[in-house]
Design a protein around this motif. Structure first.
Motif, PDB file in Angstrom:
ATOM      1  N   GLU A  90      17.708   9.626   7.934  1.00 13.22           N
ATOM      2  CA  GLU A  90      18.268   9.563   9.281  1.00 13.22           C
ATOM      3  C   GLU A  90      17.219   9.027  10.252  1.00 13.22           C
ATOM      4  OE1 GLU A  90      20.220  12.480  12.705  1.00 13.22           O
ATOM      5  OE2 GLU A  90      19.567  13.300  10.781  1.00 13.22           O
ATOM      6  N   THR A  91      17.555   7.933  10.965  1.00 14.30           N
ATOM      7  CA  THR A  91      16.564   7.290  11.816  1.00 14.30           C
ATOM      8  C   THR A  91      16.704   7.641  13.292  1.00 14.30           C
ATOM      9  OG1 THR A  91      17.909   5.304  12.175  1.00 14.30           O
ATOM     10  CG2 THR A  91      16.460   5.332  10.243  1.00 14.30           C
ATOM     11  N   ALA A  92      17.944   7.755  13.784  1.00 13.18           N
ATOM     12  CA  ALA A  92      18.188   8.078  15.204  1.00 13.18           C
ATOM     13  C   ALA A  92      17.482   7.120  16.149  1.00 13.18           C
ATOM     14  CB  ALA A  92      17.798   9.523  15.500  1.00 13.18           C
ATOM     15  N   GLY A  93      17.440   5.852  15.796  1.00 14.44           N
ATOM     16  CA  GLY A  93      16.969   4.862  16.757  1.00 14.44           C
ATOM     17  C   GLY A  93      15.737   4.084  16.374  1.00 14.44           C
ATOM     18  N   PHE A  94      14.932   4.605  15.456  1.00 13.40           N
ATOM     19  CA  PHE A  94      13.739   3.856  15.038  1.00 13.40           C
ATOM     20  C   PHE A  94      13.296   4.359  13.669  1.00 13.40           C
ATOM     21  CE2 PHE A  94      12.482   7.379  17.745  1.00 13.40           C
ATOM     22  CZ  PHE A  94      11.503   8.033  17.007  1.00 13.40           C
ATOM     23  N   ASN A  95      12.443   3.579  13.020  1.00  8.96           N
ATOM     24  CA  ASN A  95      11.934   3.896  11.687  1.00  8.96           C
ATOM     25  C   ASN A  95      10.438   4.174  11.758  1.00  8.96           C
ATOM     26  OD1 ASN A  95      14.118   2.797   9.394  1.00  8.96           O
ATOM     27  ND2 ASN A  95      14.296   1.783  11.365  1.00  8.96           N
ATOM     28  N   ILE A  96       9.969   5.126  10.942  1.00  9.47           N
ATOM     29  CA  ILE A  96       8.545   5.390  10.808  1.00  9.47           C
ATOM     30  C   ILE A  96       8.147   5.097   9.361  1.00  9.47           C
ATOM     31  CG2 ILE A  96       6.697   7.095  10.941  1.00  9.47           C
ATOM     32  CD1 ILE A  96       7.844   6.627  13.640  1.00  9.47           C
ATOM     33  N   GLY A  97       7.178   4.229   9.187  1.00 11.09           N
ATOM     34  CA  GLY A  97       6.661   3.929   7.859  1.00 11.09           C
ATOM     35  C   GLY A  97       5.146   3.986   7.869  1.00 11.09           C
ATOM     36  N   ALA A  98       4.552   3.521   6.791  1.00  8.66           N
ATOM     37  CA  ALA A  98       3.094   3.480   6.706  1.00  8.66           C
ATOM     38  C   ALA A  98       2.689   2.475   5.647  1.00  8.66           C
ATOM     39  CB  ALA A  98       2.516   4.854   6.393  1.00  8.66           C
ATOM     40  N   ALA A  99       1.467   1.997   5.779  1.00  4.38           N
ATOM     41  CA  ALA A  99       0.876   1.094   4.793  1.00  4.38           C
ATOM     42  C   ALA A  99      -0.491   1.633   4.423  1.00  4.38           C
ATOM     43  CB  ALA A  99       0.745  -0.322   5.370  1.00  4.38           C
ATOM     44  N   GLY A 100      -0.761   1.673   3.128  1.00  5.24           N
ATOM     45  CA  GLY A 100      -2.070   2.095   2.646  1.00  5.24           C
ATOM     46  C   GLY A 100      -2.576   1.094   1.633  1.00  5.24           C
ATOM     47  N   GLN A 101      -3.851   0.733   1.729  1.00  2.00           N
ATOM     48  CA  GLN A 101      -4.377  -0.282   0.825  1.00  2.00           C
ATOM     49  C   GLN A 101      -5.905  -0.248   0.807  1.00  2.00           C
ATOM     50  OE1 GLN A 101      -1.958  -2.730   3.441  1.00  2.00           O
ATOM     51  NE2 GLN A 101      -3.581  -4.274   3.410  1.00  2.00           N
ATOM     52  N   PRO A 102      -6.492  -0.669  -0.315  1.00  2.00           N
ATOM     53  CA  PRO A 102      -7.948  -0.727  -0.415  1.00  2.00           C
ATOM     54  C   PRO A 102      -8.509  -1.959   0.295  1.00  2.00           C
ATOM     55  CG  PRO A 102      -6.958  -1.435  -2.472  1.00  2.00           C
ATOM     56  CD  PRO A 102      -5.831  -0.996  -1.591  1.00  2.00           C
ATOM     57  N   PRO A 103      -9.827  -2.021   0.466  1.00  2.00           N
ATOM     58  CA  PRO A 103     -10.435  -3.183   1.124  1.00  2.00           C
ATOM     59  C   PRO A 103     -10.090  -4.492   0.420  1.00  2.00           C
ATOM     60  CG  PRO A 103     -12.029  -1.405   0.930  1.00  2.00           C
ATOM     61  CD  PRO A 103     -10.827  -0.995   0.137  1.00  2.00           C
ATOM     62  N   GLY A 104      -9.873  -5.529   1.234  1.00  2.00           N
ATOM     63  CA  GLY A 104      -9.626  -6.862   0.708  1.00  2.00           C
ATOM     64  C   GLY A 104      -8.190  -7.160   0.351  1.00  2.00           C
ATOM     65  N   ILE A 105      -7.308  -6.177   0.423  1.00  2.00           N
ATOM     66  CA  ILE A 105      -5.901  -6.375   0.079  1.00  2.00           C
ATOM     67  C   ILE A 105      -5.110  -6.662   1.352  1.00  2.00           C
ATOM     68  CG2 ILE A 105      -3.847  -5.309  -0.899  1.00  2.00           C
ATOM     69  CD1 ILE A 105      -5.948  -6.121  -2.938  1.00  2.00           C
ATOM     70  N   LYS A 106      -4.244  -7.688   1.285  1.00  2.00           N
ATOM     71  CA  LYS A 106      -3.523  -8.161   2.468  1.00  2.00           C
ATOM     72  C   LYS A 106      -2.035  -7.832   2.411  1.00  2.00           C
ATOM     73  CE  LYS A 106      -6.453 -12.266   3.220  1.00  2.00           C
ATOM     74  NZ  LYS A 106      -6.430 -13.738   3.397  1.00  2.00           N
ATOM     75  N   ASN A 107      -1.462  -7.640   3.587  1.00  2.00           N
ATOM     76  CA  ASN A 107      -0.019  -7.771   3.786  1.00  2.00           C
ATOM     77  C   ASN A 107       0.207  -9.163   4.338  1.00  2.00           C
ATOM     78  OD1 ASN A 107       0.070  -4.912   3.246  1.00  2.00           O
ATOM     79  ND2 ASN A 107       2.045  -4.892   4.286  1.00  2.00           N
ATOM     80  N   SER A 108       1.012  -9.948   3.652  1.00  2.00           N
ATOM     81  CA  SER A 108       1.089 -11.381   3.912  1.00  2.00           C
ATOM     82  C   SER A 108       1.817 -11.713   5.207  1.00  2.00           C
ATOM     83  CB  SER A 108       1.787 -12.069   2.734  1.00  2.00           C
ATOM     84  OG  SER A 108       1.152 -11.738   1.518  1.00  2.00           O
ATOM     85  N   LEU A 109       1.683 -12.959   5.654  1.00  2.00           N
ATOM     86  CA  LEU A 109       2.279 -13.411   6.915  1.00  2.00           C
ATOM     87  C   LEU A 109       3.797 -13.234   6.900  1.00  2.00           C
ATOM     88  CD1 LEU A 109       0.353 -16.711   7.787  1.00  2.00           C
ATOM     89  CD2 LEU A 109       0.377 -14.596   9.125  1.00  2.00           C
ATOM     90  N   HIS A 110       4.291 -12.549   7.923  1.00  2.00           N
ATOM     91  CA  HIS A 110       5.721 -12.313   8.064  1.00  2.00           C
ATOM     92  C   HIS A 110       6.035 -12.100   9.531  1.00  2.00           C
ATOM     93  CE1 HIS A 110       3.950  -8.278   8.015  1.00  2.00           C
ATOM     94  NE2 HIS A 110       5.022  -7.870   8.677  1.00  2.00           N
ATOM     95  N   SER A 111       7.302 -12.066   9.860  1.00  2.00           N
ATOM     96  CA  SER A 111       7.740 -11.813  11.226  1.00  2.00           C
ATOM     97  C   SER A 111       8.929 -10.859  11.187  1.00  2.00           C
ATOM     98  CB  SER A 111       8.125 -13.122  11.932  1.00  2.00           C
ATOM     99  OG  SER A 111       8.477 -12.886  13.283  1.00  2.00           O
ATOM    100  N   HIS A 112       9.241 -10.276  12.356  1.00  2.00           N
ATOM    101  CA  HIS A 112      10.383  -9.372  12.490  1.00  2.00           C
ATOM    102  C   HIS A 112      11.196  -9.760  13.719  1.00  2.00           C
ATOM    103  CE1 HIS A 112       9.107  -6.505   9.430  1.00  2.00           C
ATOM    104  NE2 HIS A 112       7.901  -6.513   9.951  1.00  2.00           N
ATOM    105  N   ARG A 113      12.458  -9.389  13.710  1.00  2.00           N
ATOM    106  CA  ARG A 113      13.321  -9.581  14.883  1.00  2.00           C
ATOM    107  C   ARG A 113      13.338  -8.336  15.768  1.00  2.00           C
ATOM    108  NH1 ARG A 113      16.222 -11.895  10.547  1.00  2.00           N
ATOM    109  NH2 ARG A 113      16.416 -14.156  10.710  1.00  2.00           N
ATOM    110  N   THR A 114      12.718  -7.263  15.303  1.00  2.00           N
ATOM    111  CA  THR A 114      12.647  -6.026  16.073  1.00  2.00           C
ATOM    112  C   THR A 114      11.184  -5.657  16.293  1.00  2.00           C
ATOM    113  OG1 THR A 114      12.756  -4.720  14.037  1.00  2.00           O
ATOM    114  CG2 THR A 114      14.833  -5.170  15.173  1.00  2.00           C
TER     115      THR A 114
END
Length: 331
Positions: free
Chosen positions: A57-81
């Motif tokens: 159940e979100t009720a208006g927004f989402n909460i997430g998380a990202a965890g990663q070791p040194p040197g690891i990337k989340n690649s180029l992306h975009s969002h509409r929100t």
């Protein structure tokens, strides 16, 4: 359902977080693997149907998380929100622009609201494992992730395919290889040209560094309490440090030894992220009262219609309050 049961259902302990390791198309691309993605409240923009979601159940927004070791990337992306981040552990280098040509390094307690229609990515720098909370505006994925075409190309041959409807196919986990007509089409050069670009200087108004938090006494003029209005609409009643139209806002409460915030309620949906120290939350709802102690990294979705107080139990505590409006009502 008793209030204590509601509390138990709305609480996600940091030590009990369950990661997904193949939530996105780049999850097996060398340099972007070895990362954990967490859906804490709402499914967010995770593309994999196998991603664990702690509270749906979100009720208006989402909460997430990202965890990663040194040197690891989340690649180029975009969002509409809206996409906002609060760095919890380690240091993250954020980079943005169509070629990832601009960057800034953020660390513990730094907050950034990344504008829509802008390609962004991040990697952990330094020597420590990095972890940060994310906030996505809206009840759903807002159309999911828009990937830079190079990311989709680089992911080929690693068992993950993104379909045009935004779903992820994992052939290593037994899914059938999709036919070419089912795949997400690459953005054209003309489409790429419609995305925005910000210099590092232009991005700084969207950042609240922990060392630069400005206390405000607008709600609680209480001893041993500092309240911070961090992100929200430029026309809001609060004077937010980061002025952005995100559909959500972020407040923070820093309680020194003996500090407490009195019982109060808000009409907006609230999620508490306990960042440092131990904080006791005492809730009142429909004549019932119950309490819960939040430790470092715990996330708690305040039941609708409940009032609550906060009390510092150990050392200095810092608790973020995510509100389901960028123009929250003053208390």
């Amino acid at each position: 359902m008793s209030l204590q049961n509601k509390i138990n259902n709305n609480l996600v302990r940091y030590m009990e977080l369950i990661p997904g390791t193949s939530a996105f198309i780049d999850a097996r691309t060398p340099g972007s693997d070895l990362k954990d993605n967490f859906c804490i409240i709402g499914a967010g923009v995770a593309e994999s149907s196998r991603q664990h979601v702690h509270i749906r159940e979100t009720a208006g927004f989402n909460i997430g998380a990202a965890g990663q070791p040194p040197g690891i990337k989340n690649s180029l992306h975009s969002h509409r929100t809206a996409e906002l981040f609060v760095v919890f552990r380690g240091q993250f280098r954020f980079y943005w622009g169509n070629d990832g040509e601009h960057e800034a390094v953020l660390s513990h307690g730094d907050v950034i609201s990344i504008p829509t229609n802008l390609f962004r990515g991040f990697e952990v720098v330094g020597r420590d494992y990095g972890f940060m909370f994310s906030v996505l505006g809206g009840d759903d994925s807002g159309g999911g992730v828009i990937w830079h075409p190079n990311v989709i190309k680089d992911s080929q041959g690693h068992g993950l395919y993104l379909k045009a409807d935004g779903t992820l196919v994992d052939t290593i986990d037994g899914d059938q290889v999709p036919i070419e007509s089912e795949l997400m089409p690459l953005l054209t050069d003309e489409e790429l040209a419609t995305f925005d670009s910000y210099t590092a200087q232009e991005m700084m108004p969207y950042v609240a560094l922990r060392k630069d938090y400005v206390p405000t006494g607008e709600d609680f003029d209480t001893k041993n309490v500092k309240q911070y209005a961090l992100t929200g609409h430029p026309l809001a009643d609060y004077d937010f440090q980061v002025k952005s139209e995100d559909e959500v806002s972020i407040m923070a409460y820093e309680l020194s030894e003996g500090g407490s915030i009195p019982q109060h309620s808000r009409p907006e949906k609230q999620v508490l992220i306990n960042f440092d120290g131990d904080t006791e939350v005492v809730l009142t709802h429909n004549g019932e009262q119950a309490n819960v102690t939040l430790t470092r990294g715990d996330v708690f979705s305040v039941p609708e219609g409940a009032s609550y107080s906060l009390t510092n139990l150990r050392g200095n505590s810092l608790t973020y309050c995510i509100l389901g409006s960028d123009k929250p009502t003053k208390l």
